[in-house]
Motif scaffolding. Sequence first.
Motif, short mmCIF file in Angstrom:
data_model
loop_
_atom_site.label_atom_id
_atom_site.label_comp_id
_atom_site.label_asym_id
_atom_site.label_seq_id
_atom_site.Cartn_x
_atom_site.Cartn_y
_atom_site.Cartn_z
N LEU A 165 88.51 -0.19 41.83
CA LEU A 165 87.47 -0.56 40.88
C LEU A 165 86.11 -0.26 41.48
CD1 LEU A 165 88.75 -4.01 39.53
CD2 LEU A 165 89.04 -1.75 38.52
N GLY A 166 85.23 0.34 40.67
CA GLY A 166 83.89 0.66 41.12
C GLY A 166 82.90 0.40 40.00
N LEU A 167 81.68 0.87 40.21
CA LEU A 167 80.59 0.60 39.26
C LEU A 167 80.19 1.89 38.55
CD1 LEU A 167 78.38 -1.41 38.22
CD2 LEU A 167 76.94 -0.56 40.09
N TRP A 168 80.16 1.83 37.21
CA TRP A 168 79.59 2.91 36.41
C TRP A 168 78.16 2.52 36.09
CZ3 TRP A 168 80.38 7.78 35.62
CH2 TRP A 168 79.76 8.44 34.56
N TYR A 169 77.20 3.28 36.66
CA TYR A 169 75.83 2.79 36.66
C TYR A 169 74.96 3.48 35.61
CZ TYR A 169 71.47 0.86 38.37
OH TYR A 169 70.28 0.20 38.46
N GLY A 175 85.00 -10.26 44.27
CA GLY A 175 85.06 -10.70 45.66
C GLY A 175 84.65 -9.68 46.69
N TYR A 176 84.18 -8.51 46.27
CA TYR A 176 83.77 -7.46 47.20
C TYR A 176 82.79 -6.53 46.47
CZ TYR A 176 87.26 -4.84 44.53
OH TYR A 176 87.98 -4.27 43.50
N TYR A 177 82.02 -5.80 47.25
CA TYR A 177 81.13 -4.80 46.66
C TYR A 177 81.92 -3.53 46.36
CZ TYR A 177 77.09 -7.61 48.09
OH TYR A 177 76.17 -8.62 48.24
N PRO A 178 81.64 -2.86 45.26
CA PRO A 178 82.33 -1.61 44.98
C PRO A 178 81.98 -0.53 45.98
CG PRO A 178 80.50 -1.91 43.46
CD PRO A 178 80.62 -3.19 44.24
N LYS A 179 82.95 0.30 46.32
CA LYS A 179 82.73 1.40 47.26
C LYS A 179 82.36 2.70 46.57
CE LYS A 179 83.28 -0.44 51.31
NZ LYS A 179 82.14 -0.44 52.25
N THR A 180 82.64 2.80 45.28
CA THR A 180 82.33 4.01 44.51
C THR A 180 81.37 3.64 43.38
OG1 THR A 180 84.49 4.98 45.00
CG2 THR A 180 83.26 5.91 43.15
N VAL A 181 80.30 4.42 43.26
CA VAL A 181 79.35 4.24 42.17
C VAL A 181 79.16 5.58 41.47
CG1 VAL A 181 76.99 3.63 41.52
CG2 VAL A 181 78.16 2.35 43.34
N GLY A 182 79.29 5.60 40.17
CA GLY A 182 79.14 6.83 39.42
C GLY A 182 78.19 6.66 38.26
N SER A 183 77.58 7.75 37.86
CA SER A 183 76.73 7.80 36.68
C SER A 183 76.48 9.27 36.38
CB SER A 183 75.41 7.08 36.93
OG SER A 183 74.57 7.17 35.79
N TRP A 184 76.19 9.59 35.13
CA TRP A 184 75.84 10.99 34.87
C TRP A 184 74.62 11.39 35.70
CZ3 TRP A 184 80.02 12.65 33.41
CH2 TRP A 184 80.76 12.12 32.35
N LEU A 185 73.70 10.47 35.90
CA LEU A 185 72.50 10.76 36.67
C LEU A 185 72.18 9.59 37.58
CD1 LEU A 185 70.27 12.05 33.72
CD2 LEU A 185 71.51 13.47 35.35
N ILE A 186 71.91 9.88 38.86
CA ILE A 186 71.41 8.89 39.82
C ILE A 186 70.34 9.56 40.65
CG2 ILE A 186 71.95 7.49 41.85
CD1 ILE A 186 74.71 7.03 40.80
N ASP A 187 69.20 8.91 40.78
CA ASP A 187 68.14 9.50 41.59
C ASP A 187 68.43 9.28 43.08
OD1 ASP A 187 66.06 7.19 42.69
OD2 ASP A 187 67.25 6.59 40.95
N THR A 188 67.77 10.06 43.93
CA THR A 188 68.02 10.02 45.36
C THR A 188 67.63 8.68 45.97
OG1 THR A 188 67.55 12.38 45.38
CG2 THR A 188 67.68 11.29 47.50
N TYR A 189 66.55 8.10 45.51
CA TYR A 189 66.12 6.80 46.03
C TYR A 189 67.19 5.74 45.80
CZ TYR A 189 63.35 2.56 46.70
OH TYR A 189 62.90 1.33 47.13
N THR A 190 67.75 5.71 44.61
CA THR A 190 68.81 4.76 44.29
C THR A 190 70.05 5.02 45.13
OG1 THR A 190 67.99 4.44 42.03
CG2 THR A 190 70.30 3.89 42.45
N ALA A 191 70.41 6.28 45.29
CA ALA A 191 71.58 6.62 46.10
C ALA A 191 71.41 6.15 47.53
CB ALA A 191 71.82 8.13 46.05
N GLU A 192 70.24 6.38 48.11
CA GLU A 192 70.01 5.95 49.49
C GLU A 192 70.04 4.43 49.60
OE1 GLU A 192 67.17 7.12 53.27
OE2 GLU A 192 66.51 7.64 51.25
N TYR A 193 69.51 3.74 48.61
CA TYR A 193 69.55 2.27 48.61
C TYR A 193 71.00 1.77 48.55
CZ TYR A 193 68.28 -2.54 47.41
OH TYR A 193 68.12 -3.90 47.41
N LEU A 194 71.83 2.41 47.75
CA LEU A 194 73.24 2.04 47.66
C LEU A 194 73.95 2.22 49.00
CD1 LEU A 194 74.11 3.59 44.19
CD2 LEU A 194 74.36 1.17 44.79
#
Length: 217
Positions: free
Chosen positions: A77-81, A136-155
């Motif tokens: 299970l992961g996050l669709w952002y 009970g845990y943070y997702p290890k995979t995050v996906g979206s059609w678009l993610i900016d670099t700042y957000t990716a680095e924060y993740l």
Amino acid sequence: MKGCLTKMKIVNIMNFVRDYDPRYEGSAERMFALTEKELELVQKHGFDNTFLLQYDALINPKYQTLFKTKANDTTELGLWYEIVRPLTDAVGIKWRGREDWSWDWHIVPGFSMAYTKNERKILIDEAMNRFKGIYGYYPKTVGSWLIDTYTAEYLVNEYNVSAIAICRDQVATDAYTLVGGHFNTPYFPSKKNIFTPASTKENTLNVPVFRLLGSDP
């Protein structure tokens, strides 16, 4: 054997899960039924799989029950952002989409680059912490059609994500055009441009990026 080439094909089965689509009548019921069937099929055939949950599906008790009771060890299970109104409402950020829609595929309001850097952190924190509160845990995979670099680095820095997925190149599809990205294979991106593989160790964002619906050359 000498002179023999071995071919290997790797397929990652990933389903992203939205709670509803305002364009279709009865979409919430239909989309839940489809997700339930998708989970049933990947388990029936023994395929490793990933389900990425959009915030509106994440907070829906029906999806929580489904994945807590029916998912097995083959399911990640992961996050669709994509950013939806329940998420902006949760953190007190004004919804800038259509008033009668809580999800929209346009850059504004649906994707991270439409928000200030501080808002991006607030939105990510809410989504990640809500996920952890449920599963009970943070997702290890995050996906979206678009993610900016700042957000990716924060993740990567704050939540230690292991993989990020973004859209492949496309022209005049949805509400945006993406051209010039790295083709097909996973890569470690530049801290300056998530579409571009890093050229130096110092400039590398330490997370692999996958292009969704990758083209077969």
